[in-house]
Design an enzyme around this catalytic site. Structure first.
Site, PDB file in Angstrom:
ATOM      1  N   HIS A 156      26.963  51.354  43.125  1.00 45.08           N
ATOM      2  CA  HIS A 156      27.869  49.788  43.182  1.00 45.08           C
ATOM      3  C   HIS A 156      27.997  49.288  41.879  1.00 45.08           C
ATOM      4  O   HIS A 156      27.940  47.997  41.723  1.00 45.08           O
ATOM      5  CB  HIS A 156      27.084  49.108  44.280  1.00 45.08           C
ATOM      6  CG  HIS A 156      26.494  49.297  45.568  1.00 45.08           C
ATOM      7  ND1 HIS A 156      27.508  49.651  46.606  1.00 45.08           N
ATOM      8  CD2 HIS A 156      25.391  50.322  45.751  1.00 45.08           C
ATOM      9  CE1 HIS A 156      26.828  50.173  47.627  1.00 45.08           C
ATOM     10  NE2 HIS A 156      25.528  50.654  46.992  1.00 45.08           N
ATOM     11  N   SER A 277      44.281  45.667  17.643  1.00 47.85           N
ATOM     12  CA  SER A 277      45.279  44.881  18.189  1.00 47.85           C
ATOM     13  C   SER A 277      45.966  44.126  16.992  1.00 47.85           C
ATOM     14  O   SER A 277      45.480  44.040  15.898  1.00 47.85           O
ATOM     15  CB  SER A 277      44.411  43.531  18.862  1.00 47.85           C
ATOM     16  OG  SER A 277      44.904  42.386  18.632  1.00 47.85           O
ATOM     17  N   LYS A 283      39.418  43.706  16.985  1.00 47.98           N
ATOM     18  CA  LYS A 283      39.358  44.577  18.138  1.00 47.98           C
ATOM     19  C   LYS A 283      39.548  46.140  17.946  1.00 47.98           C
ATOM     20  O   LYS A 283      40.129  46.334  16.941  1.00 47.98           O
ATOM     21  CB  LYS A 283      40.600  44.179  19.052  1.00 47.98           C
ATOM     22  CG  LYS A 283      40.669  43.063  19.677  1.00 47.98           C
ATOM     23  CD  LYS A 283      40.027  43.203  21.144  1.00 47.98           C
ATOM     24  CE  LYS A 283      40.517  42.372  22.037  1.00 47.98           C
ATOM     25  NZ  LYS A 283      40.268  42.830  23.494  1.00 47.98           N
ATOM     26  N   GLU A 290      42.373  54.462  28.459  1.00 47.73           N
ATOM     27  CA  GLU A 290      43.072  53.800  29.316  1.00 47.73           C
ATOM     28  C   GLU A 290      44.403  54.403  29.870  1.00 47.73           C
ATOM     29  O   GLU A 290      44.896  54.306  30.894  1.00 47.73           O
ATOM     30  CB  GLU A 290      43.388  52.261  28.660  1.00 47.73           C
ATOM     31  CG  GLU A 290      42.012  51.362  29.007  1.00 47.73           C
ATOM     32  CD  GLU A 290      42.325  50.231  28.022  1.00 47.73           C
ATOM     33  OE1 GLU A 290      43.620  50.023  27.529  1.00 47.73           O
ATOM     34  OE2 GLU A 290      41.402  49.542  27.948  1.00 47.73           O
TER      35      GLU A 290
END
Ligand code: ARG
Length: 474
Positions: A156, A277, A283, A290
């Site tokens: 979980h 970024s 970043k 992704e």
């Protein structure tokens, strides 16, 4: 407009119809397989006495010339042809004259395209399997390197029990081994040659289908000509196996993204596999993970699309089947690319072992072991579970861990506890004691690594030998 079938028509095809019908913009991708198939066909036609040796040699030389020029970039596959088959045949006739007109003897585009698709799919299956094997080797190495790297295991997405990185990577190792064996299974079922099935009902020529099958590396000919020209099961099977591969990669990517987050900091993705970024200078984003996760949808899409295309098609060939190509080719390229990129990213990840171990120590991941301690001292498991529940509550109140409780504090909750509780619930003990096969203990993991060593030896043999897959029939 350049097409093969003008004879019975009195009017030109409408240009929009022609464009809608044509497949050259995508079936050009299997130009090589189309020509390989034609060469085998012509060899067989000559052996069966349907073409002369001279005609055979002329045609083969002609096709080899076309192949050479296409690969060299001196001959362009022009979009003015309806499909790759028309392009090759017309160019051949243009180059060698009348002998070229005999190439299509005893063949239809239906069995020709069935063959091309199969040859192309077989090549792609093997290329994908090679990429998958590389990834499996990376996982194998990581397992060897991280038998003792502790980390929390989750259920979980909550810390559950301590495991090791070898154990966690080992889970993906198992998934990828199953993926690999699925590819081999598909190979075994698909590797039969449809050429010689004609449009749907075979031909009246005395074709030697065994010969073409063996020239093209198939186990043998397919056994029903109607099925042969309309079977795309193997593409669906492969898309299904590829969907599962993508699902596995996507899950792994999801974990890498989580591990890489500022909150977890378990890993550092290499600069070469990260992006920045345009506005936020601090970043470093896990874009590759992704993207792999994101591209999974395209591959599922290809599977769903082909299943749907095929579901209402009566026997035998129907033009719907031309829709088997574009999304399928995209899926093959996508999976190959994702496997290679993912492998490169995984290989270069830095694991922050100290943070992972620290995280494994927090979050009561040793609570089960505390209960097991009580069981080993004669307390029934259900009671032990409840006692440790009280310990956890006690610790939560004071914001401490089980290891930080004093012995009197333990004994106030249960007199069964002794000094040896600390050893029993230490991170090392929690991991090292779990040694049934499949568990994270180092002894168990080393056994699995030895099994995987042998598995890899076999997989390498398959890769370099010719015993690919298990034939469906002899
Ligand atoms: N482009 C067609 C396909 O991909 C080739 C087969 C054409 N056969 C036919 N009967 N029109 O399916």
């Amino acid at each position: 407009m350049a097409q093969l079938w003008g004879g019975r028509f009195t009017k030109e095809t409408d240009q929009l119809v022609y464009n809608f019908n044509a497949s050259i913009t995508f079936d050009r991708k299997f130009y090589r397989q189309d020509m390989e198939g034609s060469i085998a066909h012509v060899k067989m036609l000559a052996a069966a006495g349907i073409l002369t040796g001279e005609e055979r040699d002329l045609i083969i030389e002609g096709i080899q010339g076309i192949l050479h020029d296409v690969e060299e970039g001196t001959l362009e596959i022009s979009d003015t042809f309806e499909d790759i088959h028309s392009f090759v045949e017309a160019t051949l006739i243009d180059r060698i004259g009348d002998a070229g007109k005999k190439l299509h003897t005893g063949r239809s585009r239906n069995d020709q395209v069935a063959l091309d698709m199969k040859l192309y799919t077989r090549d792609e299956l093997m290329a994908i399997r090679r990429e998958l094997l590389e990834l499996i080797k990376t996982c194998h190495q990581l397992m060897k390197d991280h038998v003792d790297t502790a980390m929390p295991g989750f259920t979980h997405l909550q810390k559950a029990q301590p495991v090791t990185l070898a154990h966690h990577i080992g889970a993906y190792m198992e998934m990828f081994k199953r993926d690999h064996s699925r590819l081999n299974d598909i190979y075994g079922r698909m590797n039969y040659c449809p050429l010689g099935s004609g449009a749907l009902a075979g031909t009246t020529y005395p074709l030697d289908r065994e010969m073409t099958a063996s020239l093209l590396g198939f186990y043998g000919p397919t056994l029903n000509s109607m099925d042969s020209v309309s079977d795309r099961d193997y593409v669906i099977e492969l898309l299904s196996a590829l969907s599962i591969i993508m699902m596995h990669l996507s899950r792994f990517c999801e974990e890498i993204i989580i591990w890489n987050s500022n909150e977890y900091r378990f890993i550092e993705i290499d600069d070469a596999y990260s992006t920045g970024s345009s506005i936020m200078p601090q970043k470093k984003n896990p874009d590759i993970a992704e993207l792999v996760r994101g591209k999974t949808g395209r591959v599922y899409g290809a599977l769903n699309s082909l299943l749907t295309t095929m579901k209402g098609i009566p026997l035998a060939y129907n033009k719907d089947m031309q829709e088997d190509k574009e999304l399928t080719f995209d899926a093959y390229d996508t999976v190959k690319g994702c496997l290679a990129l993912f492998n490169g990213m995984l290989k270069t990840i830095t694991f922050r072992k100290d943070i992972m171990a620290q995280s494994a120590r927090n979050g009561f991941t040793n609570a089960t072991d505390a209960a097991d301690y009580l069981v080993n001292h004669g307390v029934p498991f259900r009671d032990a579970h409840s006692i440790v529940g009280q310990l956890v509550l006690y610790c939560l109140d004071r914001q401490i861990s089980l290891d930080e409780m004093s012995l009197p504090e333990y004994q106030a909750i249960s007199p069964v506890f002794g000094e040896d509780i600390y050893e029993a619930i230490s991170l090392r003990t929690c991991i090292d004691k779990r040694n049934t096969i499949g568990a994270p203990g180092p002894e168990a993991i080393r056994k699995v690594i030895a099994i995987n060593d042998q598995w890899l030896e076999k997989a390498d043999l398959v890769e370099h030998g010719d015993s690919l897959g298990t034939p469906l029939y002899e």
